[in-house]
Write an enzyme that holds these catalytic residues in place. Structure first.
Site, PDB file in Angstrom:
ATOM      1  N   ASN A  81       0.814  -1.231   0.000  1.00 15.18           N
ATOM      2  CA  ASN A  81       0.000   0.000   0.000  1.00 15.18           C
ATOM      3  C   ASN A  81       0.841   1.272   0.000  1.00 15.18           C
ATOM      4  O   ASN A  81       0.389   2.313  -0.483  1.00 15.18           O
ATOM      5  CB  ASN A  81      -1.022  -0.002   1.157  1.00 15.18           C
ATOM      6  CG  ASN A  81      -0.383  -0.087   2.514  1.00 15.18           C
ATOM      7  OD1 ASN A  81       0.768  -0.483   2.645  1.00 15.18           O
ATOM      8  ND2 ASN A  81      -1.127   0.288   3.545  1.00 15.18           N
ATOM      9  N   ARG A  89      10.568   3.947   6.303  1.00 15.14           N
ATOM     10  CA  ARG A  89      10.229   4.072   7.730  1.00 15.14           C
ATOM     11  C   ARG A  89      11.037   3.077   8.571  1.00 15.14           C
ATOM     12  O   ARG A  89      11.326   3.313   9.736  1.00 15.14           O
ATOM     13  CB  ARG A  89       8.728   3.806   7.855  1.00 15.14           C
ATOM     14  CG  ARG A  89       8.275   3.400   9.195  1.00 15.14           C
ATOM     15  CD  ARG A  89       6.801   3.080   9.167  1.00 15.14           C
ATOM     16  NE  ARG A  89       6.054   4.291   9.356  1.00 15.14           N
ATOM     17  CZ  ARG A  89       4.721   4.370   9.306  1.00 15.14           C
ATOM     18  NH1 ARG A  89       4.012   3.327   9.034  1.00 15.14           N
ATOM     19  NH2 ARG A  89       4.121   5.499   9.520  1.00 15.14           N
ATOM     20  N   LYS A 140      12.570  -7.586   1.698  1.00 17.48           N
ATOM     21  CA  LYS A 140      11.678  -8.297   0.769  1.00 17.48           C
ATOM     22  C   LYS A 140      10.514  -7.363   0.467  1.00 17.48           C
ATOM     23  O   LYS A 140       9.604  -7.201   1.283  1.00 17.48           O
ATOM     24  CB  LYS A 140      11.142  -9.602   1.365  1.00 17.48           C
ATOM     25  CG  LYS A 140      10.407 -10.430   0.298  1.00 17.48           C
ATOM     26  CD  LYS A 140       9.478 -11.477   0.857  1.00 17.48           C
ATOM     27  CE  LYS A 140       8.138 -10.927   1.227  1.00 17.48           C
ATOM     28  NZ  LYS A 140       7.379 -10.267   0.134  1.00 17.48           N
ATOM     29  N   PRO A 141      10.540  -6.730  -0.726  1.00 17.78           N
ATOM     30  CA  PRO A 141       9.403  -5.876  -1.068  1.00 17.78           C
ATOM     31  C   PRO A 141       8.231  -6.764  -1.475  1.00 17.78           C
ATOM     32  O   PRO A 141       8.424  -7.941  -1.802  1.00 17.78           O
ATOM     33  CB  PRO A 141       9.921  -5.061  -2.256  1.00 17.78           C
ATOM     34  CG  PRO A 141      10.950  -5.930  -2.899  1.00 17.78           C
ATOM     35  CD  PRO A 141      11.541  -6.788  -1.797  1.00 17.78           C
ATOM     36  N   GLY A 151       2.158  -5.288   7.710  1.00 16.87           N
ATOM     37  CA  GLY A 151       1.213  -6.070   6.909  1.00 16.87           C
ATOM     38  C   GLY A 151       0.042  -6.493   7.778  1.00 16.87           C
ATOM     39  O   GLY A 151      -0.221  -5.892   8.826  1.00 16.87           O
ATOM     40  N   SER A 152      -0.625  -7.545   7.357  1.00 16.20           N
ATOM     41  CA  SER A 152      -1.837  -7.957   8.073  1.00 16.20           C
ATOM     42  C   SER A 152      -1.487  -8.636   9.404  1.00 16.20           C
ATOM     43  O   SER A 152      -0.389  -9.195   9.569  1.00 16.20           O
ATOM     44  CB  SER A 152      -2.652  -8.922   7.218  1.00 16.20           C
ATOM     45  OG  SER A 152      -1.973 -10.159   7.143  1.00 16.20           O
ATOM     46  N   GLU A 191       4.005  -3.951  12.566  1.00 20.19           N
ATOM     47  CA  GLU A 191       2.933  -2.965  12.341  1.00 20.19           C
ATOM     48  C   GLU A 191       1.833  -3.705  11.607  1.00 20.19           C
ATOM     49  O   GLU A 191       1.961  -4.004  10.413  1.00 20.19           O
ATOM     50  CB  GLU A 191       3.450  -1.797  11.500  1.00 20.19           C
ATOM     51  CG  GLU A 191       4.558  -0.989  12.156  1.00 20.19           C
ATOM     52  CD  GLU A 191       4.138  -0.291  13.439  1.00 20.19           C
ATOM     53  OE1 GLU A 191       2.937  -0.293  13.769  1.00 20.19           O
ATOM     54  OE2 GLU A 191       5.028   0.224  14.120  1.00 20.19           O
ATOM     55  N   ARG A 194      -7.506   8.638   2.077  1.00 18.05           N
ATOM     56  CA  ARG A 194      -6.119   8.880   1.651  1.00 18.05           C
ATOM     57  C   ARG A 194      -5.511   7.566   1.144  1.00 18.05           C
ATOM     58  O   ARG A 194      -5.826   6.491   1.625  1.00 18.05           O
ATOM     59  CB  ARG A 194      -5.268   9.548   2.748  1.00 18.05           C
ATOM     60  CG  ARG A 194      -5.033   8.775   4.004  1.00 18.05           C
ATOM     61  CD  ARG A 194      -4.369   9.645   5.080  1.00 18.05           C
ATOM     62  NE  ARG A 194      -2.924   9.600   5.012  1.00 18.05           N
ATOM     63  CZ  ARG A 194      -2.168   8.673   5.621  1.00 18.05           C
ATOM     64  NH1 ARG A 194      -2.722   7.689   6.310  1.00 18.05           N
ATOM     65  NH2 ARG A 194      -0.853   8.724   5.523  1.00 18.05           N
ATOM     66  N   CYS A 244      -3.683   1.076   6.796  1.00 20.04           N
ATOM     67  CA  CYS A 244      -4.031   0.403   8.065  1.00 20.04           C
ATOM     68  C   CYS A 244      -4.694   1.375   9.024  1.00 20.04           C
ATOM     69  O   CYS A 244      -5.390   0.964   9.945  1.00 20.04           O
ATOM     70  CB  CYS A 244      -2.775  -0.124   8.757  1.00 20.04           C
ATOM     71  SG  CYS A 244      -1.819  -1.181   7.730  1.00 20.04           S
ATOM     72  N   GLU A 249     -11.201  -5.435   8.701  1.00 16.94           N
ATOM     73  CA  GLU A 249     -10.510  -4.326   8.044  1.00 16.94           C
ATOM     74  C   GLU A 249     -10.978  -4.275   6.588  1.00 16.94           C
ATOM     75  O   GLU A 249     -10.775  -5.233   5.828  1.00 16.94           O
ATOM     76  CB  GLU A 249      -8.993  -4.559   8.140  1.00 16.94           C
ATOM     77  CG  GLU A 249      -8.198  -3.347   7.782  1.00 16.94           C
ATOM     78  CD  GLU A 249      -6.716  -3.503   8.115  1.00 16.94           C
ATOM     79  OE1 GLU A 249      -6.217  -4.649   8.182  1.00 16.94           O
ATOM     80  OE2 GLU A 249      -6.050  -2.479   8.276  1.00 16.94           O
TER      81      GLU A 249
HETATM   82  C1  SIN Z   1      -0.189   1.969   6.782  1.00 17.92           C
HETATM   83  O1  SIN Z   1      -1.306   2.018   6.348  1.00 17.92           O
HETATM   84  O2  SIN Z   1       0.362   0.876   6.946  1.00 17.92           O
HETATM   85  C2  SIN Z   1       0.610   3.187   7.097  1.00 17.92           C
HETATM   86  C3  SIN Z   1      -0.154   4.426   7.067  1.00 17.92           C
HETATM   87  C4  SIN Z   1       0.665   5.640   7.345  1.00 17.92           C
HETATM   88  O3  SIN Z   1       1.877   5.565   7.565  1.00 17.92           O
HETATM   89  O4  SIN Z   1       0.084   6.700   7.355  1.00 17.92           O
END
Ligand code: SIN
Length: 475
Positions: free
Chosen positions: A149, A157, A172-173, A226-227, A248, A276, A282, A379
């Site tokens: 995403n 990050r 690993k993308p 990810g999930s 995350e 957005r 997430c 989700e």
């Molecule tokens: C995410 O959706 O995993 C990150 C969202 C963000 O950094 O704003």
């Protein structure tokens, strides 16, 4: 366009010459064929990362900081080119893609500033017998696994603080969006990041790749976005080697509107929180709890704003919402909407997939949704806003917290003391109080409960990539 693996500063094919296709979700057309890394390629990348990290860890923090700052400058210089890559493989609008590159680059600027501030402490033991020195060396080799995403920002990050703290990484993308990751590796190398520190190994066999990387003796940490489902399974695997992890994971954000809120501001906030990056975040508002006195006005205005959204390819500058990542994602959203409607929800706008090619879904507002229905408990990861009316504040807070997820929540009220009191009772790692966006490299991003472990960004983020060593000494 880079389509090979990037290992030790060189472009190489996967050892079995296997490959996979990357498609544009707006058209369904193939845009590139990317070399697929084997488990042995992941091992090779960990080997070189191990060697490079040992030298990097000895560099002065200022030297690392200056290289990171150049990375920030280089990514910004290539913002338009990177944004086009993001649009072509991920599909989001051009404005969101450019915003993502700026956000992604900012992790380098922030961490270049943090690199020179990884301080420990020195104290006297309570008995007075010795001094206690606490320091924070780097963890070593970090395996980074990222989602589709945010093809740029979810990598930087993790990558920027990892490098700032003196680590090397193997990335690993996602197989949906490897092109941005590969181009970023190219640009960082040009910005002066030494060979072997940043290795990018795309693969179409994620499980075998991950097993090989986790089993490598140099690997000391896994950072994953990810999930929750995948995160849980990676955590189990990391337990085999007692690896440090940052996770995350998924969200199920409540978006709460009290009847004393500025409704126009709440609608603007709702559009940001929901839409957005084409509603594929997430942090996206997943359930809208709106107080009964304003629910009609809020729903009508939100439906009008959703109807105003232009869907299409992100290459069209008038488009504000791109496609979902693939048809499976569209089917997931449609099944949640159908179940909600069958249970009594009403569609104010949208509610279906538009005619034509591409993985699009119409921006949708549903009213009369019940809090424990699947659409409010799953989700959505798509442009659907389910609205739940409330009268009892306590019952609403209980319902908002009635989920295993705890990443994000939003509160809109003109009464700041009520807003803070409610925010403090929400079981979420982040709260947007009268704001629809909170993400900032300078703030700690992360979730409570099954939304994750650890924090990214702020000063907390860099310490995730450090060990803690205590030296008891007398002198
Ligand atoms: C995410 O959706 O995993 C990150 C969202 C963000 O950094 O704003």
């Amino acid at each position: 366009m880079r389509t090979q693996l990037f290992i030790d500063g060189k472009w190489v094919n996967g050892s079995k010459s296997d490959s996979f296709e990357v498609t544009d979700p707006a058209t369904g057309q193939t845009i590139a064929t990317v070399s697929s890394g084997e488990p042995s390629d992941a091992v090779k990348a960990c080997d070189v990362a191990d060697l490079a990290q040992k030298l990097w860890a000895q560099t002065a923090p200022r030297e690392r900081a200056e290289i990171l700052r150049r990375c920030w400058e280089v990514l910004l210089k290539h913002r338009d080119e990177l944004a086009e890559l993001i649009v072509s493989e991920q599909g989001k609008s051009m404005a969101d893609a450019k915003g993502e590159v700026t956000y992604a680059a900012e992790f380098f600027r922030w961490n270049s500033e943090e690199a020179v501030r990884i301080h420990g402490s020195i104290g006297v033991s309570p008995s007075g017998a010795n001094r206690m020195i606490v320091r924070h060396p780097p963890v070593g080799v970090v395996v980074i696994v990222t989602p589709w995403n945010f093809p740029a920002a979810m990598i930087t990050r993790k990558l920027a603080p990892a490098l700032a703290a003196g680590n090397a990484v193997v990335i690993k993308p996602p197989k949906e969006t490897p092109l941005t990751a590969l181009r970023i590796a190219d640009l960082l190398s040009g910005a002066g990041v030494p060979a072997g520190l940043v290795n990018v190994v795309p693969t179409n066999d994620a499980r075998a790749w991950f097993d090989a990387a986790v089993d490598h003796t140099a690997t000391r940490m896994v950072s994953f976005t990810g999930s929750t489902e995948v995160g849980r399974s990676l955590l189990k695997r990391c337990a085999d080697r007692v690896l440090k992890t940052v996770m995350e994971l998924g969200g199920n954000a409540p978006f709460i509107v009290f009847d004393d809120a500025d409704i126009d501001a709440a609608v603007v906030g709702a559009m940001t929180a929901k839409m957005r990056h084409s509603a594929e975040t997430c942090t996206a508002a997943n359930r809208f709890f709106v107080e009964a006195g304003v629910v009609d006005e809020f729903s009508r205005k939100l439906a009008a704003a959703m109807a105003d959204t232009t869907i299409g390819s992100g290459f069209d500058q008038t488009v504000t919402c791109g496609p979902l990542i693939n048809d499976t994602a569209v089917d997931h959203v449609q099944s949640l909407v159908d179940a909600a409607v069958n249970a009594g929800a009403k569609i104010l706008v949208g509610g279906k997939r538009p005619e034509g090619p591409g993985s699009f879904y119409e921006p949708t507002v549903l009213t009369s949704v019940v809090a424990d229905s699947p659409i409010a408990q799953t989700e959505i990861f798509g442009p659907v806003a389910p609205i739940i009316s409330f009268t009892d504040h306590e019952a609403m807070i209980t319902a908002a917290n009635d989920t295993e997820m705890g990443l994000m929540a939003y509160v809109f009220t003109e009464d700041l003391s009520k807003g803070i009191a409610v925010s403090e009772r929400l079981e979420a790692g982040m709260v947007g109080l009268n704001r629809g966006a909170v993400s900032d490299p300078a703030a700690p991003f992360g979730g409570m409960k099954q939304s994750g472990l650890g924090r990214e960004g702020a000063s907390e983020g860099i310490y995730e990539f450090c060990e803690t060593q205590y030296i008891a000494t007398g002198w």
